[in-house]
Structures are given as C-alpha cells and as structure tokens.
Design a protein around this motif. Structure first.
Motif, short mmCIF file in Angstrom:
data_model
loop_
_atom_site.label_atom_id
_atom_site.label_comp_id
_atom_site.label_asym_id
_atom_site.label_seq_id
_atom_site.Cartn_x
_atom_site.Cartn_y
_atom_site.Cartn_z
N GLY A 30 0.82 -1.20 0.00
CA GLY A 30 0.00 0.00 0.00
C GLY A 30 0.86 1.26 0.00
N TRP A 31 1.90 1.25 0.84
CA TRP A 31 2.84 2.38 0.89
C TRP A 31 3.46 2.60 -0.49
N PHE A 34 1.12 4.34 -2.85
CA PHE A 34 0.95 5.76 -2.54
C PHE A 34 2.20 6.57 -2.83
N LEU A 39 -0.34 7.60 -6.62
CA LEU A 39 -1.68 7.14 -7.00
C LEU A 39 -1.92 7.31 -8.50
N PRO A 59 -6.98 3.94 -5.82
CA PRO A 59 -6.88 4.52 -4.48
C PRO A 59 -7.55 3.65 -3.41
N VAL A 60 -8.61 2.94 -3.78
CA VAL A 60 -9.27 2.05 -2.80
C VAL A 60 -8.33 0.92 -2.42
N ALA A 62 -4.99 0.82 -2.75
CA ALA A 62 -3.82 1.35 -2.03
C ALA A 62 -4.17 1.63 -0.57
N THR A 63 -5.32 2.23 -0.35
CA THR A 63 -5.75 2.54 1.02
C THR A 63 -6.03 1.27 1.80
N LEU A 64 -6.74 0.33 1.18
CA LEU A 64 -7.02 -0.95 1.85
C LEU A 64 -5.73 -1.64 2.25
N ILE A 66 -2.64 -0.40 2.78
CA ILE A 66 -1.85 0.24 3.84
C ILE A 66 -2.61 0.22 5.18
N VAL A 67 -3.88 0.57 5.16
CA VAL A 67 -4.67 0.58 6.40
C VAL A 67 -4.92 -0.84 6.88
#
Length: 142
Positions: A30-31, A34, A39, A59-60, A62-64, A66-67
């Motif tokens: 994910g990092w 980003f 992105l 973006p979904v 990548a965010t999923l 990393i988070v």
C-alpha cells in the motif's frame, strides 16, 4: 497443528507471526502504491493491466492495503480486514496475474496467491491472543 493444539503458546506465536508478516507485506505494498508509484502511476498501471474502473479501484486498493496491513499488524478489526484483503488479492489474481502463470518474475500469481492464502488463514483463525481485538472486540477475536 497437533503440537499447536497441545501447546496454546505455540498457536499464539504462529497466529501472531502470520498476522504481523502478512500485515507488513500488505502495508508495504500500500505504501508503495501511494509513495513510490504514486496514486496517478498506480491508476495508470491498473488501467494498462485491464483493471476495471482503475481511477476508483487504485486509491481504494492502495488505502485498503496500507490501512488493512497496519490493522493486521496491530490486530484491529482483524477478521474484517483479512477478508477484504483476501478478496483484493483474489481480484488481482484473476484480473491480472492468472494469465501469466505461476512465477512472479513473469507477472505470475505466486505472490498474490500466497498473500490471499495468508489473509484467508487470518480471517479463519482470527487475531489471536496478542492483539487489540482481544481487548476491544473479544467476541470477534474468539
């Protein structure tokens, strides 16, 4: 598994190790999406790979990653994030990597399959004793 059943400390160590390592790998990817690829670059790459709605999906994802990766490391909402990450990797496998065969050096699915299996195992096993879920959401952790 017989030894783990007879030794809860061994099962706890295995669950925690799996959760932290798989979480770290997801967070790192994910990092990367980003900050290394950006992105915009990730969106362009997804589009070139034929991922539908790449502008929304990149973006979904990548965010999923990393988070969700950080959540796995900490053991927070572990089963929920593990299921979402499993689905993410199965999407990557079938949409992008399956046609390239097994091996990652030719774009194959070995890494995404291993990450999917790891995330699925975490979803099935739960966060384990060494997790924030155990204290925050004891029913989900059980």
């Amino acid at each position: 598994m017989d030894n783990a059943l007879k030794n809860p400390a061994l099962a706890t160590a295995a669950q925690t190790t799996l959760r932290i390592v798989i979480g770290f790998l997801f967070a790192a990817h994910g990092w990367q999406k980003f900050f290394q690829f950006t992105l915009d670059g990730t969106t362009a790459a997804f589009g070139q790979m034929g991922v539908p709605a790449a502008g929304l999906v990149a973006p979904v994802v990548a965010t999923l990653e990393i988070v969700g990766g950080i959540a796995l490391i900490l053991g927070v909402l572990t089963r929920i994030f593990a299921v979402l990450l499993t689905v993410n990797m199965l999407g990557a496998l079938f949409l992008v990597h399956a046609s390239a065969g097994v091996f990652v050096e030719v774009g194959g699915f070995e890494l995404v399959l291993a990450l999917a299996a790891g995330a699925a195992a975490i979803a099935l096993l739960g966060a384990g004793r060494i997790s924030l879920d155990r204290f925050i959401l004891p029913r989900l952790a059980a």
